[in-house]
Structure formats: structure tokens, C-alpha cells
Design a protein around this motif. Sequence first.
Motif, PDB file in Angstrom:
ATOM      1  N   ALA A  29      17.732   0.155   1.139  1.00  0.00           N
ATOM      2  CA  ALA A  29      16.551   0.835   0.325  1.00  0.00           C
ATOM      3  C   ALA A  29      15.301  -1.130  -0.192  1.00  0.00           C
ATOM      4  O   ALA A  29      14.061  -1.045  -0.333  1.00  0.00           O
ATOM      5  N   ALA A  30      15.719  -1.698   0.643  1.00  0.00           N
ATOM      6  CA  ALA A  30      14.817  -3.453  -0.081  1.00  0.00           C
ATOM      7  C   ALA A  30      13.713  -3.355   1.241  1.00  0.00           C
ATOM      8  O   ALA A  30      13.019  -4.089   0.682  1.00  0.00           O
ATOM      9  N   PHE A  31      14.335  -2.637   2.777  1.00  0.00           N
ATOM     10  CA  PHE A  31      12.577  -2.484   3.279  1.00  0.00           C
ATOM     11  C   PHE A  31      11.531  -1.624   3.048  1.00  0.00           C
ATOM     12  O   PHE A  31      10.797  -1.257   3.036  1.00  0.00           O
ATOM     13  N   ASP A  32      11.983  -0.406   2.308  1.00  0.00           N
ATOM     14  CA  ASP A  32      11.303   0.775   1.657  1.00  0.00           C
ATOM     15  C   ASP A  32      10.794   0.029   0.233  1.00  0.00           C
ATOM     16  O   ASP A  32       9.209   0.055   0.598  1.00  0.00           O
ATOM     17  N   GLY A  33      11.724  -0.926  -0.243  1.00  0.00           N
ATOM     18  CA  GLY A  33      10.263  -1.186  -1.501  1.00  0.00           C
ATOM     19  C   GLY A  33       9.665  -2.027  -0.981  1.00  0.00           C
ATOM     20  O   GLY A  33       8.512  -2.834  -1.617  1.00  0.00           O
ATOM     21  N   LEU A  34      10.118  -2.694  -0.397  1.00  0.00           N
ATOM     22  CA  LEU A  34       8.641  -4.237   0.345  1.00  0.00           C
ATOM     23  C   LEU A  34       7.770  -3.251   1.449  1.00  0.00           C
ATOM     24  O   LEU A  34       6.839  -3.768   1.012  1.00  0.00           O
ATOM     25  N   ALA A  35       8.247  -2.466   2.123  1.00  0.00           N
ATOM     26  CA  ALA A  35       6.904  -1.438   2.465  1.00  0.00           C
ATOM     27  C   ALA A  35       5.801  -0.885   0.900  1.00  0.00           C
ATOM     28  O   ALA A  35       4.807  -0.622   1.772  1.00  0.00           O
ATOM     29  N   VAL A  36       6.807  -0.449   0.362  1.00  0.00           N
ATOM     30  CA  VAL A  36       5.574   0.309  -0.437  1.00  0.00           C
ATOM     31  C   VAL A  36       4.759  -0.722  -0.874  1.00  0.00           C
ATOM     32  O   VAL A  36       3.673  -0.056  -1.401  1.00  0.00           O
ATOM     33  N   ARG A  37       5.541  -1.827  -1.456  1.00  0.00           N
ATOM     34  CA  ARG A  37       4.180  -3.044  -1.733  1.00  0.00           C
ATOM     35  C   ARG A  37       3.468  -3.795  -1.011  1.00  0.00           C
ATOM     36  O   ARG A  37       2.180  -3.472  -1.637  1.00  0.00           O
ATOM     37  N   LEU A  38       4.034  -3.567   0.063  1.00  0.00           N
ATOM     38  CA  LEU A  38       2.876  -3.847   1.020  1.00  0.00           C
ATOM     39  C   LEU A  38       1.144  -2.830   1.575  1.00  0.00           C
ATOM     40  O   LEU A  38       0.163  -3.143   1.590  1.00  0.00           O
ATOM     41  N   LEU A  39       2.050  -1.915   1.488  1.00  0.00           N
ATOM     42  CA  LEU A  39       1.101  -0.848   1.268  1.00  0.00           C
ATOM     43  C   LEU A  39       0.347  -0.671   0.374  1.00  0.00           C
ATOM     44  O   LEU A  39      -1.143   0.106   0.423  1.00  0.00           O
ATOM     45  N   ARG A  40       0.912  -1.013  -1.226  1.00  0.00           N
ATOM     46  CA  ARG A  40       0.236  -0.978  -2.082  1.00  0.00           C
ATOM     47  C   ARG A  40      -0.953  -2.716  -2.476  1.00  0.00           C
ATOM     48  O   ARG A  40      -2.000  -1.774  -3.205  1.00  0.00           O
TER      49      ARG A  40
END
Length: 65
Positions: A29-40
Motif C-alpha cells: 500500500a505504501a509503495f503503491d501510494g508513492l508510485a501514484v504520487r510520482l506518476l501524477r
Amino acid sequence: MGTSLTPEFWERFVVLLVLAVGLTCVLTAAFDGLAVRLLRRRTPKALPQMPHRPVRKDHRTSVHC
């Protein structure tokens, strides 16, 4: 010569298994949230649209290059 698995082994096995599954879920969950933030952050902002020239109905486009 076989060894039997004791109840103490199974208790520790279950505890470690539950901890591993929980840690995996939290990290995912933490890395998914980080990945979404980086993509945005990396997606380019929409550029303002240039106004289109008006199209004349009585004009035909040339076919010669």
C-alpha cells in the motif's frame, strides 16, 4: 529417522506467517501510494489550446504538394 513438528513450531509458524502477510500488505500500500504520487508529478500539465482558424466553407483544399 523422521522428526515430528511440535505444536510450538506451528504456533511460531502461524505468528510469523501472519506478520509476513501484514507487512507485505502495508508495504504494498505504501509503495503503491508513492508510485501514484510520482506518476501524477511527472505527467505534463495540459498546454493551453491554440485557437483554430475559422474554416471557410467555400474554399477547397489544394491537392498539389
